[in-house]
Scaffold this active site. Structure first.
Site, PDB file in Angstrom:
ATOM      1  CE  LYS A   1      -1.670   2.999   2.157  1.00 13.55           C
ATOM      2  NZ  LYS A   1      -1.690   4.504   1.896  1.00 13.55           N
TER       3      LYS A   1
ATOM      4  CB  THR B   1       7.001   8.152  16.183  1.00 11.98           C
ATOM      5  OG1 THR B   1       8.360   7.979  15.741  1.00 11.98           O
ATOM      6  CG2 THR B   1       6.841   7.488  17.537  1.00 11.98           C
TER       7      THR B   1
ATOM      8  CB  VAL C   1       1.133   6.696  11.580  1.00  7.55           C
ATOM      9  CG1 VAL C   1       0.405   5.597  10.816  1.00  7.55           C
ATOM     10  CG2 VAL C   1       0.530   8.053  11.242  1.00  7.55           C
TER      11      VAL C   1
ATOM     12  CD  GLU D   1      13.660   3.194   8.133  1.00 10.86           C
ATOM     13  OE1 GLU D   1      14.551   4.053   7.985  1.00 10.86           O
ATOM     14  OE2 GLU D   1      13.466   2.270   7.326  1.00 10.86           O
TER      15      GLU D   1
ATOM     16  CB  CYS E   1      13.102   8.826   8.458  1.00 12.35           C
ATOM     17  SG  CYS E   1      13.713   7.466   7.458  1.00 12.35           S
TER      18      CYS E   1
ATOM     19  CD  GLU F   1      10.829  12.680  11.504  1.00 13.87           C
ATOM     20  OE1 GLU F   1      11.692  12.036  10.884  1.00 13.87           O
ATOM     21  OE2 GLU F   1       9.733  12.196  11.844  1.00 13.87           O
TER      22      GLU F   1
END
Length: 499
Positions: free
Chosen positions: A188, A243, A245, A263, A297, A395
């Protein structure tokens, strides 16, 4: 006409894609479409089906049939390796096409996209070897009457949810390793960058992957992604994203206790000592925040620099960022492209405004760049940043770098570890003792010494702390998609329990 020159033109009309299940492309029909506009050019480039939970169920059923009948999971590893090697050859042949659509949907520079596709071919080649190298173990130490064998078996049907920042690279850091393990896949992609995930379906089919082993369902995360993490017939989900989700994935996976590979976010330090080659370090730090427009990331978004050289080094990095070419992603000379989504563009600008309000000193950048179309942000550098500021802790996922000075190695390590994340880190020094000490004590899944964002398919990737679970790539990335079975084999006559 030269293919490379031809691909640099914008499409006259958006390309319509179907989704891919059981070896067949299925048109959108009554489902409706997502229309994607190029973030670098603000013109429509692709149209993707809005798939439903029923479409996901159909794809999972196809993947389950393909796994259970053994068309992939039970064939010799050499046959799986042959398919993966053919896929690598096809990827190299179709590099221009795949890079083109990656750039149009994502906004990254075409030169970067081309390099990423080449790297992805290398991942398939490495995974082909890993498929043949995967093995278990034997225990000949259980006494004369018992022999033990440990086997690795494919975990089953894997749900793969990939993000918009590296649609093809992150996909290929997983797919060949999952296939090498003998699993089947339902992928997906992000609804804004689905094209290259569907192009990989064509590549794998041409390479000889059996129908049902790689399926692609396009749609929103809230609909298709959530249903995938909850699905009772998916054995494992690999998710790459935020993070926040990731936490929802953990909760959703509890239904059937499916395994998760995660990840997630990062707030990655780049530690620069005064004894480093400062010219090299400045270039590396600029690359570490500018690559993929900072939407990475593992980007080095915290610059932790020794105080004695902090101001001079800050100026060196600012000069590098000022020279980096920002602009049209289809221009081969561009180094920093467009911001991928409007929401992310607004988020980055919000953090820049917040940094100013909290008292950080704006050294360079901080503005939108107007090229007449598309959305661009100048690479931004903040000085006088403290550890309590949002730009130092959260982030941002954009080209925003926060400078934080240190006086001692202990202080540098403490600042680097002062985060909920642990995805990646870099250190710049010519002192081997410092390099080894810092690399051993900073908590991060990937570490670079006198370089950054480097690597290949051989070494694993993944995070510590709230940056995720599990490892991708390398032989570890194949083992991640297997289960371990212990087999006890009795030799000779059984000692009776009942006389």
């Amino acid at each position: 006409m030269d293919q490379r020159a031809a691909t640099l033109a914008l499409p006259e009309t958006p390309r319509s894609f179907g989704f891919f299940v059981d070896g067949q492309t299925i048109e959108a029909g009554p489902r409706g479409h997502f229309e994607r506009r190029s973030p670098g050019h603000d013109v429509p480039v692709t149209r993707m089906p809005k798939c439903t939970k029923a479409d996901l169920d159909m794809a999972v059923a196809a993947a389950r049939r393909a796994f259970e009948d053994g068309r992939w999971s039970r064939i010799p590893a050499v046959e799986r390796a042959d398919v993966l090697l053919r896929a690598a050859q096809i990827l190299r042949r179709r590099t221009e096409e795949i890079a083109y659509w990656e750039t149009l949907e994502n906004g990254k520079p075409i030169s970067q996209a081309r390099a990423e596709v080449g790297g992805c071919a290398g991942m398939f080649e490495y995974a082909a070897g890993a498929a043949r190298a995967l093995h278990g173990d034997a225990f000949n130490n259980l006494g004369e009457g018992m022999f033990g064998v440990v086997t690795r078996e494919p975990i089953g049907v894997v749900g793969l949810i990939t993000p918009w920042n590296f649609p093809f690279l992150i996909l290929c850091e997983r797919v060949p390793y999952i296939l090498a393990a003998g699993c089947t896949i339902v992928a997906k992609p992000s609804e804004v960058t689905s094209a290259t995930t569907l192009l990989l379906a064509e590549v794998l089919a041409e390479a000889g992957l059996p129908a049902g082993c790689y399926n692609v369902v396009t749609g929103s995360g809230s609909t298709v992604g959530q249903a995938m993490t909850e699905h009772a017939d998916i054995d494992m989900v690999s998710f790459t994203g935020s993070t926040a989700v990731g936490r929802r994935c953990v909760a959703a996976a509890a239904g059937n206790f499916k395994k998760l590979g995660l990840e997630l976010g990062g707030k990655n330090p780049q530690i620069v000592f005064a004894d480093a080659d400062l010219e090299d370090a400045a270039d590396g730090v600029a690359f570490g925040i500018g690559f993929n427009t900072g939407q990475c990331c593992v980007s080095g978004s915290r610059l932790i620099v020794e105080r004695s050289v902090a101001r001079d080094f800050e100026a060196m990095v600012a000069a590098k960022l000022a020279k980096a070419k920002v602009g049209d992603p289809l221009d081969p000379e561009t180094q920093i492209g467009a911001i991928t989504t409007t929401a992310q563009n607004d988020t980055i600008l919000g953090y820049i405004a917040n940094g100013k309000q909290e008292g950080a000193r704006l050294v360079c950048g901080g503005d939108r760049l107007d090229f007449g179309r598309g959305q661009y942000i100048a690479p931004t550098l903040f000085g006088d940043v403290t550890g309590t500021m949002a730009i130092a802790r959260e982030e941002i996922f954009g080209p925003v770098l926060a400078v934080m000075p240190f006086d001692t190695m202990e202080e540098a390590i403490a600042i680097a570890n002062d985060t909920v994340y642990g995805l990646a880190a870099s250190v710049w020094t010519k002192n081997i003792d410092k390099a080894l000490t810092v690399s051993r004590r900073v908590r991060a899944g990937r570490f670079w010494v006198n370089t950054t964002l480097a690597g290949g398919p051989e070494l694993p990737i993944g995070g510590f702390k709230q940056s995720g679970w599990g490892r991708e790539a390398g032989i570890y990335g194949v083992e991640e998609y297997t289960q371990v079975k212990s087999v006890h084999i009795e030799i000779g006559r059984r000692q009776p329990w009942v006389g």
